[in-house]
Design a protein around this motif. Sequence first.
Motif, PDB file in Angstrom:
ATOM      1  N   GLY A 185       0.812  -1.217   0.000  1.00 24.11           N
ATOM      2  CA  GLY A 185       0.000   0.000   0.000  1.00 24.11           C
ATOM      3  C   GLY A 185       0.845   1.266   0.000  1.00 24.11           C
ATOM      4  O   GLY A 185       0.520   2.238   0.669  1.00 24.11           O
ATOM      5  N   ARG A 186       1.950   1.225  -0.726  1.00 26.24           N
ATOM      6  CA  ARG A 186       2.847   2.383  -0.745  1.00 26.24           C
ATOM      7  C   ARG A 186       2.597   3.273  -1.959  1.00 26.24           C
ATOM      8  O   ARG A 186       2.093   2.814  -2.980  1.00 26.24           O
ATOM      9  N   VAL A 187       2.986   4.508  -1.825  1.00 26.88           N
ATOM     10  CA  VAL A 187       2.950   5.456  -2.933  1.00 26.88           C
ATOM     11  C   VAL A 187       4.365   5.567  -3.479  1.00 26.88           C
ATOM     12  O   VAL A 187       5.321   5.659  -2.714  1.00 26.88           O
ATOM     13  N   ILE A 188       4.504   5.520  -4.800  1.00 22.86           N
ATOM     14  CA  ILE A 188       5.828   5.625  -5.415  1.00 22.86           C
ATOM     15  C   ILE A 188       6.077   7.089  -5.784  1.00 22.86           C
ATOM     16  O   ILE A 188       5.296   7.701  -6.504  1.00 22.86           O
ATOM     17  N   LEU A 189       7.178   7.624  -5.281  1.00 26.31           N
ATOM     18  CA  LEU A 189       7.593   8.977  -5.643  1.00 26.31           C
ATOM     19  C   LEU A 189       8.779   8.853  -6.586  1.00 26.31           C
ATOM     20  O   LEU A 189       9.723   8.143  -6.295  1.00 26.31           O
ATOM     21  N   THR A 190       8.738   9.550  -7.698  1.00 22.43           N
ATOM     22  CA  THR A 190       9.827   9.393  -8.661  1.00 22.43           C
ATOM     23  C   THR A 190      10.044  10.685  -9.435  1.00 22.43           C
ATOM     24  O   THR A 190       9.145  11.513  -9.554  1.00 22.43           O
ATOM     25  N   ARG A 191      11.275  10.821  -9.959  1.00 19.80           N
ATOM     26  CA  ARG A 191      11.541  11.893 -10.917  1.00 19.80           C
ATOM     27  C   ARG A 191      11.729  11.291 -12.309  1.00 19.80           C
ATOM     28  O   ARG A 191      12.066  11.983 -13.252  1.00 19.80           O
ATOM     29  N   ASN A 192      11.499  10.002 -12.394  1.00 18.12           N
ATOM     30  CA  ASN A 192      11.751   9.283 -13.643  1.00 18.12           C
ATOM     31  C   ASN A 192      10.485   9.254 -14.506  1.00 18.12           C
ATOM     32  O   ASN A 192       9.479   8.663 -14.144  1.00 18.12           O
ATOM     33  N   ILE A 203       7.621  13.776  -9.016  1.00 17.87           N
ATOM     34  CA  ILE A 203       8.112  14.990  -8.380  1.00 17.87           C
ATOM     35  C   ILE A 203       8.630  15.904  -9.488  1.00 17.87           C
ATOM     36  O   ILE A 203       9.536  15.528 -10.235  1.00 17.87           O
ATOM     37  N   ARG A 204       8.075  17.080  -9.604  1.00 19.04           N
ATOM     38  CA  ARG A 204       8.514  17.993 -10.660  1.00 19.04           C
ATOM     39  C   ARG A 204       9.731  18.815 -10.236  1.00 19.04           C
ATOM     40  O   ARG A 204      10.576  19.171 -11.033  1.00 19.04           O
ATOM     41  N   GLU A 205       9.769  19.135  -8.955  1.00 20.87           N
ATOM     42  CA  GLU A 205      10.809  20.024  -8.443  1.00 20.87           C
ATOM     43  C   GLU A 205      12.148  19.286  -8.407  1.00 20.87           C
ATOM     44  O   GLU A 205      12.247  18.216  -7.824  1.00 20.87           O
ATOM     45  N   LYS A 220       9.984   7.668 -17.106  1.00 23.95           N
ATOM     46  CA  LYS A 220       9.733   6.373 -17.751  1.00 23.95           C
ATOM     47  C   LYS A 220       8.959   5.418 -16.853  1.00 23.95           C
ATOM     48  O   LYS A 220       8.560   4.341 -17.290  1.00 23.95           O
ATOM     49  N   LEU A 221       8.799   5.801 -15.615  1.00 21.48           N
ATOM     50  CA  LEU A 221       8.053   4.933 -14.700  1.00 21.48           C
ATOM     51  C   LEU A 221       6.556   5.192 -14.896  1.00 21.48           C
ATOM     52  O   LEU A 221       6.020   6.212 -14.491  1.00 21.48           O
ATOM     53  N   ILE A 222       5.923   4.242 -15.571  1.00 17.05           N
ATOM     54  CA  ILE A 222       4.525   4.407 -15.978  1.00 17.05           C
ATOM     55  C   ILE A 222       3.664   3.438 -15.173  1.00 17.05           C
ATOM     56  O   ILE A 222       4.051   2.273 -15.014  1.00 17.05           O
ATOM     57  N   PRO A 223       2.509   3.870 -14.698  1.00 19.99           N
ATOM     58  CA  PRO A 223       1.627   2.932 -13.986  1.00 19.99           C
ATOM     59  C   PRO A 223       1.230   1.770 -14.900  1.00 19.99           C
ATOM     60  O   PRO A 223       0.947   1.974 -16.071  1.00 19.99           O
ATOM     61  N   LYS A 224       1.233   0.558 -14.354  1.00 21.28           N
ATOM     62  CA  LYS A 224       0.804  -0.610 -15.132  1.00 21.28           C
ATOM     63  C   LYS A 224      -0.708  -0.733 -15.099  1.00 21.28           C
ATOM     64  O   LYS A 224      -1.334  -1.221 -16.022  1.00 21.28           O
TER      65      LYS A 224
END
Length: 154
Positions: free
Chosen positions: A35-42, A57-59, A44-48
Motif C-alpha cells: 500500500g505504498r505510494v511511489i515517488l519518482t523523478r523518472n 516529483i517535478r521540483e 519512464k516509470l509508468i503505472p501498469k
Amino acid sequence: MLGKLAKELRMLGYDTLYYRGEDNDPLIQLAREEGRVILTRNNKLIPKRPEDPIIRIREDRPSLQLGELIQKRVISLNEKILFSRCLICNNLLNEIPRKEVEGKVPDFVFYQQREFFGCPQCLRIYWQGSHLENMQKKIDELWASTKPQASNHK
Ligand SMILES: [Zn+2]
C-alpha cells in the motif's frame, strides 16, 4: 535521485523505503502489496494499472521537494509522528533510558537533553536536538505555508 527527500520524509515520520533497483516491476509490485505510494523523478516509470499510485516529483531542487508533496496533499505534517523514525533505516525509534546513553553521545548533549531514542537496527541514538538542528526551521516554514487560509481570512 530522491535520497534527501527520503530522509526528510522519515524525519516527518513517514514510512519511507528508498528503491535502488533498475527494474520497475518489483517496485510497482511492492507498492501494491504494501500500500505504498511511489515517488519518482523518472518519466519512464509508468503505472501498469490505472490505480497504481505513482507520483512524479517535478521540483528538482531537494530543498523544495517536500513542499511540493505537501502542496499536492500527498503528505501532511503530523506532530504525533514527527521524529519517530531512524533517518537511515526507516525503523521506528524506541525511547532509551537516559542513563544508558552516557558516554555514547557528546557530553553537552547528555547534559542538555532529557529524552533519547534509539534505532533498533543501526543503534544510532537520536535526541530532539539532533533532528531539530537540521529540520525545525524547515518544518516551521512548511507548517506556515500549509496554513495560508487561516491568516488570510482576518
Ligand atoms: Zn537506524
